[in-house]
Design a protein around this motif. Structure first.
Motif, mmCIF file in Angstrom:
data_model
loop_
_atom_site.group_PDB
_atom_site.id
_atom_site.type_symbol
_atom_site.label_atom_id
_atom_site.label_comp_id
_atom_site.label_asym_id
_atom_site.label_seq_id
_atom_site.Cartn_x
_atom_site.Cartn_y
_atom_site.Cartn_z
ATOM 1 N N UNK A 27 -44.781 -136.673 -12.885
ATOM 2 C CA UNK A 27 -45.560 -137.103 -11.689
ATOM 3 C C UNK A 27 -45.000 -138.380 -11.091
ATOM 4 N N UNK A 28 -43.729 -138.842 -11.660
ATOM 5 C CA UNK A 28 -43.069 -140.413 -11.456
ATOM 6 C C UNK A 28 -42.496 -140.089 -10.082
ATOM 7 N N UNK A 29 -42.444 -141.206 -9.153
ATOM 8 C CA UNK A 29 -41.650 -141.200 -7.843
ATOM 9 C C UNK A 29 -40.337 -140.744 -8.371
ATOM 10 N N UNK A 30 -39.630 -140.194 -7.349
ATOM 11 C CA UNK A 30 -38.125 -139.617 -7.750
ATOM 12 C C UNK A 30 -37.286 -140.861 -8.039
ATOM 13 N N UNK A 31 -37.593 -141.931 -7.136
ATOM 14 C CA UNK A 31 -36.732 -143.060 -7.507
ATOM 15 C C UNK A 31 -36.733 -143.619 -8.886
ATOM 16 N N UNK A 32 -38.024 -143.753 -9.408
ATOM 17 C CA UNK A 32 -38.200 -144.189 -10.837
ATOM 18 C C UNK A 32 -37.482 -143.253 -11.721
ATOM 19 N N UNK A 33 -37.635 -141.845 -11.608
ATOM 20 C CA UNK A 33 -36.974 -140.717 -12.341
ATOM 21 C C UNK A 33 -35.411 -141.059 -12.191
ATOM 22 N N UNK A 34 -34.951 -141.301 -11.320
ATOM 23 C CA UNK A 34 -33.530 -141.427 -11.048
ATOM 24 C C UNK A 34 -32.949 -142.893 -11.895
ATOM 25 N N UNK A 35 -33.611 -143.749 -11.640
ATOM 26 C CA UNK A 35 -33.482 -145.295 -12.379
ATOM 27 C C UNK A 35 -33.354 -144.836 -13.926
ATOM 28 N N UNK A 36 -34.255 -144.372 -14.160
ATOM 29 C CA UNK A 36 -34.456 -144.010 -15.766
ATOM 30 C C UNK A 36 -33.302 -143.301 -16.373
ATOM 31 N N UNK A 37 -32.859 -142.122 -15.430
ATOM 32 C CA UNK A 37 -31.558 -141.188 -15.805
ATOM 33 C C UNK A 37 -30.440 -142.010 -15.955
ATOM 34 N N UNK A 38 -30.262 -143.009 -14.905
ATOM 35 C CA UNK A 38 -29.324 -143.730 -14.533
ATOM 36 C C UNK A 38 -29.283 -145.061 -15.473
#
Length: 105
Positions: free
Chosen positions: A59-70
């Motif tokens: 349920x995390x914001x896509x920007x937060x998910x992207x930041x984690x993945x990167x």
């Protein structure tokens, strides 16, 4: 850091793995493969409460998910911190998980 310097990436493999599991479990539930989190948790051999808390990561914001993945997530974004309840509203998530002065996400 000096002006113009970039922060080194620091991928948190534990958090990345937890995100991957959360989204995988979400897909399994949405596809109808399992009727409930309880059924899925039993199949995976994981406590229901742990699975339910981990699934919140989906349920995390896509920007937060992207930041984690990167590997660009602020230091406050750790699996331990993400296991606590967090706001569902993406704007509130950004406010909560961004450190002052951070505009990387």
């Amino acid at each position: 850091m000096p002006e113009g310097a970039t922060q080194p990436r620091r991928t948190d493999n534990t958090l990345v793995k937890a995100l991957a599991r959360a989204f995988r479990w979400k897909r399994m539930l949405e596809s109808g493969e399992f009727a409930s989190i309880s059924e899925l948790a039993e199949r995976e051999g994981i406590a229901f409460t742990y699975m339910a808390r981990l699934m919140r990561l989906s349920l995390l914001a896509p920007e937060i998910v992207d930041a984690i993945m990167e590997g660009r997530q602020p230091e406050i974004v750790t699996l331990a911190n993400m296991m606590d309840p967090f706001p569902l509203d993406w704007k509130e998530q950004r406010i909560r998980f961004l450190q002052p002065g951070t505009s990387d996400i």
